[in-house]
Design an enzyme around this catalytic site. Structure first.
Site, PDB file in Angstrom:
ATOM      1  N   HIS A  71       1.107  -7.129 -18.899  1.00 37.81           N
ATOM      2  CA  HIS A  71       0.025  -8.427 -18.533  1.00 37.81           C
ATOM      3  C   HIS A  71      -1.341  -7.944 -19.251  1.00 37.81           C
ATOM      4  CE1 HIS A  71      -2.619 -10.450 -15.616  1.00 37.81           C
ATOM      5  NE2 HIS A  71      -1.502 -11.198 -15.441  1.00 37.81           N
ATOM      6  N   ASP A 111       2.527  -0.343 -13.530  1.00 40.57           N
ATOM      7  CA  ASP A 111       1.806  -1.607 -13.003  1.00 40.57           C
ATOM      8  C   ASP A 111       3.193  -2.233 -12.251  1.00 40.57           C
ATOM      9  OD1 ASP A 111       1.389  -4.243 -12.497  1.00 40.57           O
ATOM     10  OD2 ASP A 111       0.733  -4.773 -14.616  1.00 40.57           O
ATOM     11  N   GLN A 130       4.583  -6.986 -10.105  1.00 39.79           N
ATOM     12  CA  GLN A 130       5.716  -7.668  -9.847  1.00 39.79           C
ATOM     13  C   GLN A 130       6.993  -7.031  -9.255  1.00 39.79           C
ATOM     14  OE1 GLN A 130       5.887 -10.952 -10.116  1.00 39.79           O
ATOM     15  NE2 GLN A 130       3.803 -11.204 -11.055  1.00 39.79           N
ATOM     16  N   LYS A 153       0.667 -10.970  -4.116  1.00 38.77           N
ATOM     17  CA  LYS A 153       1.885 -11.274  -4.452  1.00 38.77           C
ATOM     18  C   LYS A 153       3.179 -10.523  -3.697  1.00 38.77           C
ATOM     19  CE  LYS A 153       0.309 -10.678  -9.464  1.00 38.77           C
ATOM     20  NZ  LYS A 153       0.371 -12.267  -9.867  1.00 38.77           N
ATOM     21  N   CYS A 213      -0.774 -14.884 -19.312  1.00 39.55           N
ATOM     22  CA  CYS A 213      -1.413 -13.613 -19.266  1.00 39.55           C
ATOM     23  C   CYS A 213      -0.704 -12.355 -20.034  1.00 39.55           C
ATOM     24  CB  CYS A 213      -2.143 -12.910 -18.232  1.00 39.55           C
ATOM     25  SG  CYS A 213      -3.473 -14.227 -17.445  1.00 39.55           S
TER      26      CYS A 213
HETATM   27  N1  PLP Z   1       0.024  -7.033 -13.842  1.00 31.81           N
HETATM   28  C1  PLP Z   1       1.261  -8.019 -13.807  1.00 31.81           C
HETATM   29  C2  PLP Z   1       2.565  -7.642 -14.086  1.00 31.81           C
HETATM   30  C3  PLP Z   1       1.115  -9.080 -12.925  1.00 31.81           C
HETATM   31  O1  PLP Z   1       1.867 -10.146 -13.190  1.00 31.81           O
HETATM   32  C4  PLP Z   1      -0.350  -9.493 -12.681  1.00 31.81           C
HETATM   33  C5  PLP Z   1      -0.682 -10.874 -12.243  1.00 31.81           C
HETATM   34  O2  PLP Z   1       0.047 -11.740 -12.312  1.00 31.81           O
HETATM   35  C6  PLP Z   1      -1.495  -8.471 -12.678  1.00 31.81           C
HETATM   36  C7  PLP Z   1      -1.090  -7.388 -13.385  1.00 31.81           C
HETATM   37  C8  PLP Z   1      -2.772  -8.893 -12.427  1.00 31.81           C
HETATM   38  O3  PLP Z   1      -2.695  -8.844 -11.091  1.00 31.81           O
HETATM   39  P1  PLP Z   1      -4.197  -9.447 -10.014  1.00 31.81           P
HETATM   40  O4  PLP Z   1      -4.590 -10.513 -11.033  1.00 31.81           O
HETATM   41  O5  PLP Z   1      -3.499  -9.492  -8.597  1.00 31.81           O
HETATM   42  O6  PLP Z   1      -4.947  -8.005 -10.263  1.00 31.81           O
END
Ligand code: PLP
Length: 431
Positions: free
Chosen positions: A171, A248, A251, A274, A389
């Site tokens: 992401h 990370d 998900q 999430k 993203c």
């Molecule tokens: N990393 C992953 C794999 C994501 O799916 C997302 C959001 O869709 C993020 C990071 C960013 O999360 P946040 O916007 O809650 O900081």
């Protein structure tokens, strides 16, 4: 913070009686069941998992809605999950009865808020099985957690010529902070390649780990493809060369059981919104010995970023439903969904990982993903169309965008039927 009942004010305005505990299990019958209540999911709707999805759906008031006169089918859970009434009620209650600044005031409300805030930290510790409570840092979300590590750990331990390793399916939140750091420090960002199925190439990863690598930062579950990466093995491979790893988990945490000690992750990050929780809160887990060597990331009052309230009822909610049962249910949904999607003429799946969480991406070769999204929206189906993203990943896969369905504990097979039925009209409309 733990759940509280309403304050009793009958003895006078300033006199508090001990709060009755908020009842948090199976009490949300205020919404009528079945037709006219939460969108009916009877018949073939339910999945053969151990979850009582029909009852669980009563916990999510938003699911009662109709969109363009059609029952809402919410399949955009990778972007954000809906909130159970537990969470909605307790937020309301917090601001109605309990709001105060933590770690500052010496008055009753502030001290109680501080106690509850620290109790929430313990709850997160247990949820991901961290060894110590001080290893849990509250932040605003995954993005901030990664930026914190990049700026605090990265600026302290990196020098020109060092390397950071990420993957081709990250992401943007796990790309941009490292690009910024590399620019600041004269370091280099290296990328683990993937195959067309959307799986990481582990032999390439092994090759990329070298004496200059100062950190590996990889996604646990891909938000665009649903790929579950073998992070435990990847951490072992990095540690064998003395390299720390950030995972990370944005998900992953709502769908898989995460044990940071078993994984042996140096850092593990995720967002509240999430995982059925409120927007604006998130978690950075860091091994104590790592956090202790990291300077403050932001100047100011408490030296790290914090939100003004903290409620971890969503973790109680997930635990009460059972993460294993949720995983089985979502696996059933995604397997069912993939099978049905393959029957839609001219639809093509994007990514076919052998280990997949409850996310599936697809395209129609001659219809833009946004147009597909619009057709689905008119059928009451909310899902995501775009690059998610993950632009480098889209470039690699040779598509500008995909349509993405992502599942949560409250979704049903009949909702997938509704989606697939609507997809069947896409070629009629645009073909
Ligand atoms: N990393 C992953 C794999 C994501 O799916 C997302 C959001 O869709 C993020 C990071 C960013 O999360 P946040 O916007 O809650 O900081």
């Amino acid at each position: 913070m733990k759940a509280r009942g309403k304050m009793a004010h009958s003895k006078g305005e300033n006199e508090l009686t001990p709060p009755a505990p908020l009842r948090i299990r199976g009490e949300f019958s205020r919404y009528p069941r079945g037709v006219g209540g939460v969108n009916d999911v009877s018949g073939s709707a339910l999945c053969p998992s151990s979850l009582d999805v029909k009852r669980l759906r009563q916990d999510f008031p938003i699911l009662r809605q109709k969109i363009y006169g059609k029952p809402l089918v919410y399949l955009d859970n990778a972007a954000t999950t809906q909130k159970p009434l537990w969470v909605i009620d307790v937020l309301n209650q917090y601001y109605s009865d309990e709001n105060a600044n933590i770690h500052r005031g010496i008055h009753f409300l502030s001290e109680r808020a501080t106690q509850d805030y620290e109790a929430a930290r313990g709850k997160v510790q247990r949820f991901i099985h961290a060894k110590e409570v001080c290893e849990i840092v509250f932040v605003r979300g995954t993005t901030e957690a990664i930026n914190l590590v990049a700026q605090s750990f990265g600026r302290t331990f990196l020098k020109a010529g060092d390397e950071i390793l990420i993957s081709a399916m990250e992401h943007h939140s796990n790309i941009v902070p490292w690009q910024m750091l590399c620019e600041q420090m004269g370091a280099k960002l290296r990328v683990i390649p993937i195959n067309k199925k959307g799986e990481l190439l582990l032999e390439e990863y092994e090759r990329l780990l070298n004496a200059r690598t100062k950190l590996v930062s990889i996604v646990h579950v891909s938000n665009a493809l649903g790929t579950v990466n073998p992070v435990q093995k990847m951490i072992q491979m990095a540690h064998a060369k003395g390299i720390p790893v950030l995972v990370d988990g944005a998900q992953a945490v709502a769908h898989l059981k995460v044990d940071v000690q078993v994984l042996d992750a140096d850092f593990y990050v995720f967002s509240g919104h999430k995982i059925y929780g409120p927007t604006g809160i998130g978690v950075l887990y860091g091994k104590k010995e790592r956090l202790e060597k990291m300077p403050p990331y932001q100047g100011g009052g408490d030296m790290i970023s914090r939100v003004t309230f903290e409620k971890t009822l969503y973790l109680d909610y997930i635990r009460s439903v059972g993460l294993e049962a949720i995983a089985v249910h979502e696996k059933d949904l995604v397997t069912y969904g993939v099978k049905l999607l393959l029957s839609v003429p001219t639809l093509r799946l994007v990514g076919e990982p052998s280990d997949r969480a409850g996310i599936v991406s697809f395209v129609f070769d001659l219809v833009h993903a946004h147009d597909v999204g619009t057709v689905l929206d008119r059928a009451g189906v909310a899902l995501r169309a775009g690059h998610h993203c993950t632009m480098p990943l889209m470039d690699f896969l040779g598509v500008p965008a995909t349509v993405r369905a992502s599942f949560a504990l409250y979704n049903t097979r009949s909702e997938i039927d509704v989606m697939v039925e609507a997809l069947g009209h896409v070629t009629e409309i645009f073909g």
